[in-house]
Design a protein around this motif. Sequence first.
Motif, short mmCIF file in Angstrom:
data_model
loop_
_atom_site.label_atom_id
_atom_site.label_comp_id
_atom_site.label_asym_id
_atom_site.label_seq_id
_atom_site.Cartn_x
_atom_site.Cartn_y
_atom_site.Cartn_z
N GLN A 133 -11.02 -27.83 14.12
CA GLN A 133 -9.69 -27.47 13.67
C GLN A 133 -9.48 -28.05 12.28
O GLN A 133 -9.94 -29.15 11.97
CB GLN A 133 -8.62 -28.00 14.63
N LYS A 134 -8.79 -27.27 11.43
CA LYS A 134 -8.39 -27.76 10.11
C LYS A 134 -6.89 -28.00 10.18
O LYS A 134 -6.11 -27.11 9.86
CB LYS A 134 -8.70 -26.71 9.03
N PRO A 135 -6.47 -29.18 10.63
CA PRO A 135 -5.05 -29.40 10.93
C PRO A 135 -4.13 -29.14 9.74
O PRO A 135 -3.01 -28.68 9.91
CB PRO A 135 -4.98 -30.89 11.33
N GLU A 136 -4.63 -29.42 8.54
CA GLU A 136 -3.79 -29.23 7.34
C GLU A 136 -3.43 -27.77 7.10
O GLU A 136 -2.49 -27.48 6.38
CB GLU A 136 -4.54 -29.72 6.09
N LYS A 137 -4.19 -26.86 7.67
CA LYS A 137 -3.96 -25.45 7.39
C LYS A 137 -3.14 -24.71 8.45
O LYS A 137 -2.82 -23.54 8.28
CB LYS A 137 -5.29 -24.73 7.16
N LEU A 138 -2.83 -25.39 9.54
CA LEU A 138 -2.11 -24.73 10.63
C LEU A 138 -0.76 -24.19 10.15
O LEU A 138 0.02 -24.90 9.54
CB LEU A 138 -1.91 -25.72 11.78
N GLN A 139 -0.54 -22.89 10.39
CA GLN A 139 0.69 -22.23 9.89
C GLN A 139 1.63 -21.81 10.99
O GLN A 139 2.72 -21.33 10.71
CB GLN A 139 0.30 -20.95 9.13
N VAL A 140 1.18 -21.92 12.24
CA VAL A 140 1.99 -21.41 13.34
C VAL A 140 2.16 -22.49 14.40
O VAL A 140 1.46 -23.50 14.38
CB VAL A 140 1.33 -20.16 13.99
N ASP A 141 3.08 -22.26 15.31
CA ASP A 141 3.35 -23.21 16.38
C ASP A 141 2.33 -22.96 17.50
O ASP A 141 2.55 -22.12 18.36
CB ASP A 141 4.79 -23.00 16.86
N LEU A 142 1.22 -23.66 17.41
CA LEU A 142 0.13 -23.43 18.36
C LEU A 142 -0.34 -24.77 18.94
O LEU A 142 -0.58 -25.71 18.19
CB LEU A 142 -1.04 -22.76 17.62
N THR A 143 -0.45 -24.82 20.25
CA THR A 143 -0.99 -26.02 20.88
C THR A 143 -2.47 -25.82 21.13
O THR A 143 -2.86 -24.91 21.87
CB THR A 143 -0.28 -26.30 22.23
N VAL A 144 -3.28 -26.64 20.48
CA VAL A 144 -4.73 -26.59 20.75
C VAL A 144 -5.01 -27.69 21.76
O VAL A 144 -4.88 -28.87 21.47
CB VAL A 144 -5.54 -26.79 19.45
N ASP A 145 -5.33 -27.26 22.99
CA ASP A 145 -5.45 -28.22 24.09
C ASP A 145 -6.68 -29.10 23.97
O ASP A 145 -6.64 -30.29 24.26
CB ASP A 145 -5.48 -27.46 25.42
N TYR A 146 -7.78 -28.48 23.58
CA TYR A 146 -9.04 -29.22 23.47
C TYR A 146 -9.68 -28.91 22.12
O TYR A 146 -9.92 -27.73 21.81
CB TYR A 146 -10.01 -28.80 24.58
N CYS A 147 -9.94 -29.93 21.35
CA CYS A 147 -10.61 -29.72 20.07
C CYS A 147 -11.68 -30.79 19.91
O CYS A 147 -11.40 -31.99 20.05
CB CYS A 147 -9.58 -29.81 18.94
N ALA A 148 -12.90 -30.37 19.64
CA ALA A 148 -14.00 -31.33 19.55
C ALA A 148 -13.93 -32.16 18.28
O ALA A 148 -14.22 -33.34 18.28
CB ALA A 148 -15.34 -30.60 19.65
N LEU A 149 -13.52 -31.53 17.18
CA LEU A 149 -13.60 -32.19 15.88
C LEU A 149 -12.55 -31.66 14.92
O LEU A 149 -12.39 -30.44 14.80
CB LEU A 149 -14.95 -31.83 15.25
N GLU A 150 -11.89 -32.55 14.21
CA GLU A 150 -10.98 -32.12 13.15
C GLU A 150 -11.70 -32.27 11.82
O GLU A 150 -12.41 -33.26 11.60
CB GLU A 150 -9.70 -32.95 13.18
N ILE A 151 -11.53 -31.27 10.97
CA ILE A 151 -12.25 -31.30 9.68
C ILE A 151 -11.27 -31.07 8.53
O ILE A 151 -10.19 -30.52 8.73
CB ILE A 151 -13.40 -30.26 9.62
N PRO A 152 -11.68 -31.45 7.31
CA PRO A 152 -10.82 -31.17 6.15
C PRO A 152 -10.78 -29.68 5.84
O PRO A 152 -11.47 -28.88 6.46
CB PRO A 152 -11.48 -31.95 5.02
N ASN A 153 -10.02 -29.40 4.83
CA ASN A 153 -9.71 -28.03 4.48
C ASN A 153 -10.81 -27.26 3.76
O ASN A 153 -10.52 -26.54 2.84
CB ASN A 153 -8.52 -28.16 3.51
N ASP A 154 -12.06 -27.45 4.10
CA ASP A 154 -13.15 -26.81 3.36
C ASP A 154 -13.76 -25.66 4.15
O ASP A 154 -13.70 -25.64 5.37
CB ASP A 154 -14.26 -27.83 3.07
#
Length: 178
Positions: A133-154
């Motif tokens: 997931q690229k948390p900085e780019k999220l534009q909508v109200d979405l719950t991501v229940d399981y995410c293995a890794l958060e990454i930067p905006n690249d």
Amino acid sequence: MDRIRILDKDFEVSLKNETIQEKVKALAERINHDYEGKNPIMICILNGAFMFAADLVRYLSFQPEIVFARFASYEGTETTGKVTEVMGVTTSLAGRDVIVVEDIVDTGITMYNVLPLLRNKGASSIKIACLLQKPEKLQVDLTVDYCALEIPNDFIVGYGLDYDGFGRNYKDIYTLAK
Ligand code: IMP
Ligand code: MG
């Protein structure tokens, strides 16, 4: 291979397969805990999630049903976008626990639009499992229940993810070189 070229762009390795496996395994353990004794349907979203899904399911300790679906997104004038089912789920979702397996949640628009399509099929619960997931780019109200890794905006490729159709085959993940 630390550097690869795909079409006109250069990419540098940013996540080695060993790290990816550790994160996928840790995610599987959380899912194992939550779905113990259940038999959910896991929907692998094509094309990007094929490699993640293949590894994830091998770490599971319950017996999921595994199906595949493909959606196409349209970037029109609407900010929220629209998705259509290109290859739908043929198995009934009525009364079932569903886990959507996606490669990456970027703006979140794809998943945001896919969820109602699945909800309409009568699933009793729907959760999202994504590799990245690229948390900085999220534009909508979405719950991501399981995410293995958060990454930067690249922009990244490999381990199922593509640049213009190529790069999906690499076992490591590569970031666009600056
Ligand atoms: P979203 O609708 O913006 O969340 O985008 C989701 C889809 O865009 C993912 O399923 C990917 O197919 C694609 N995507 C987003 N970021 C990347 C990236 O960095 N590399 C390759 N594909 C990406
Ligand atoms: Mg995708």
